[in-house]
Design a protein around this motif. Structure first.
Motif, PDB file in Angstrom:
ATOM      1  N   THR A 198     -29.183 -39.468 -40.986  1.00  0.00           N
ATOM      2  CA  THR A 198     -28.743 -38.887 -41.259  1.00  0.00           C
ATOM      3  C   THR A 198     -29.254 -38.381 -42.534  1.00  0.00           C
ATOM      4  O   THR A 198     -29.666 -39.686 -43.076  1.00  0.00           O
ATOM      5  N   LYS A 199     -29.757 -36.687 -42.780  1.00  0.00           N
ATOM      6  CA  LYS A 199     -31.138 -36.825 -44.142  1.00  0.00           C
ATOM      7  C   LYS A 199     -30.156 -37.340 -46.080  1.00  0.00           C
ATOM      8  O   LYS A 199     -30.074 -38.073 -46.875  1.00  0.00           O
ATOM      9  N   SER A 200     -28.435 -36.280 -45.792  1.00  0.00           N
ATOM     10  CA  SER A 200     -28.019 -36.235 -46.732  1.00  0.00           C
ATOM     11  C   SER A 200     -26.729 -35.958 -45.756  1.00  0.00           C
ATOM     12  O   SER A 200     -26.734 -35.426 -45.619  1.00  0.00           O
ATOM     13  N   PHE A 201     -25.720 -35.445 -47.020  1.00  0.00           N
ATOM     14  CA  PHE A 201     -24.333 -34.890 -46.856  1.00  0.00           C
ATOM     15  C   PHE A 201     -24.704 -33.780 -48.415  1.00  0.00           C
ATOM     16  O   PHE A 201     -24.778 -33.653 -49.640  1.00  0.00           O
ATOM     17  N   CYS A 202     -23.624 -33.151 -48.306  1.00  0.00           N
ATOM     18  CA  CYS A 202     -23.159 -31.865 -49.241  1.00  0.00           C
ATOM     19  C   CYS A 202     -22.041 -31.642 -48.997  1.00  0.00           C
ATOM     20  O   CYS A 202     -20.972 -31.609 -48.618  1.00  0.00           O
ATOM     21  N   ARG A 228     -22.793 -33.007 -42.937  1.00  0.00           N
ATOM     22  CA  ARG A 228     -24.058 -33.886 -43.026  1.00  0.00           C
ATOM     23  C   ARG A 228     -25.157 -33.102 -42.372  1.00  0.00           C
ATOM     24  O   ARG A 228     -24.752 -32.481 -41.050  1.00  0.00           O
ATOM     25  N   LEU A 229     -26.228 -33.417 -43.391  1.00  0.00           N
ATOM     26  CA  LEU A 229     -27.022 -32.570 -42.492  1.00  0.00           C
ATOM     27  C   LEU A 229     -28.305 -33.765 -41.592  1.00  0.00           C
ATOM     28  O   LEU A 229     -28.967 -35.512 -42.145  1.00  0.00           O
ATOM     29  N   TYR A 230     -28.630 -33.760 -40.703  1.00  0.00           N
ATOM     30  CA  TYR A 230     -29.628 -34.738 -39.704  1.00  0.00           C
ATOM     31  C   TYR A 230     -30.682 -34.066 -38.931  1.00  0.00           C
ATOM     32  O   TYR A 230     -30.139 -32.899 -38.785  1.00  0.00           O
ATOM     33  N   VAL A 261     -24.803 -24.719 -49.250  1.00  0.00           N
ATOM     34  CA  VAL A 261     -25.295 -25.363 -48.068  1.00  0.00           C
ATOM     35  C   VAL A 261     -26.147 -24.573 -47.266  1.00  0.00           C
ATOM     36  O   VAL A 261     -25.668 -23.312 -47.079  1.00  0.00           O
ATOM     37  N   HIS A 298     -20.986 -27.447 -53.686  1.00  0.00           N
ATOM     38  CA  HIS A 298     -22.305 -27.464 -53.343  1.00  0.00           C
ATOM     39  C   HIS A 298     -22.826 -26.879 -52.599  1.00  0.00           C
ATOM     40  O   HIS A 298     -21.702 -26.332 -51.658  1.00  0.00           O
ATOM     41  N   TYR A 300     -26.779 -28.698 -39.916  1.00  0.00           N
ATOM     42  CA  TYR A 300     -25.670 -28.794 -41.372  1.00  0.00           C
ATOM     43  C   TYR A 300     -24.511 -28.653 -40.602  1.00  0.00           C
ATOM     44  O   TYR A 300     -23.957 -27.492 -39.612  1.00  0.00           O
TER      45      TYR A 300
END
Length: 131
Positions: free
Chosen positions: A105-109, A93-95, A115, A113, A131
């Protein structure tokens, strides 16, 4: 549990040892060319670009396998990232956290993928996200 492959921090000047030691507590062996993680990474790389086999064979010398448990960070906001990861299993989780302490939360990886905080890594600046 999250598993990532990342370049060996000892390969670079100003190694990422500080970040490396917060994530894991003991040195990890280099990945094997026959490990599922190596095969997964090489498959994804070949899907992106045409990489000669002799170049793919160099991956075990520059990547190590790392497991991150829930609550551990691959990259922390405010730190200059030293590596790029490849998610073998799990999800990142990118936050970020605002001044009031609220997480957004901005996005998930997900699996398969890469990171990292790309711009922070390239510009050698502190990351803005966890991250």
């Amino acid at each position: 549990m999250y598993t990532s492959l990342y370049p060996n921090p000892q390969e670079y000047e100003g190694s990422g040892e500080a970040l490396h030691s917060r994530v894991i507590t003991s040195p990890l062996p280099f990945i094997s060319m026959f490990s599922p993680a190596y095969l997964q990474l090489s498959h994804v790389l070949r899907a992106l670009v045409d990489i000669p086999g002799d170049e793919l064979a160099k991956l075990p010398q520059i990547f190590q396998q790392l497991s991150c448990r829930t609550g551990e960070f691959f990259i922390r906001a405010g730190e200059v990232p030293q590596q790029i990861g490849f998610v073998v299993s799990g999800i990142f989780r990118l936050y970020y956290v605002n001044v009031a302490g609220t997480e957004f939360t901005k996005s998930f990886c997900p699996e398969n993928h890469f990171v990292t905080a790309y711009s922070a890594l390239i510009l050698k600046q502190p990351a803005q996200f966890f991250y």
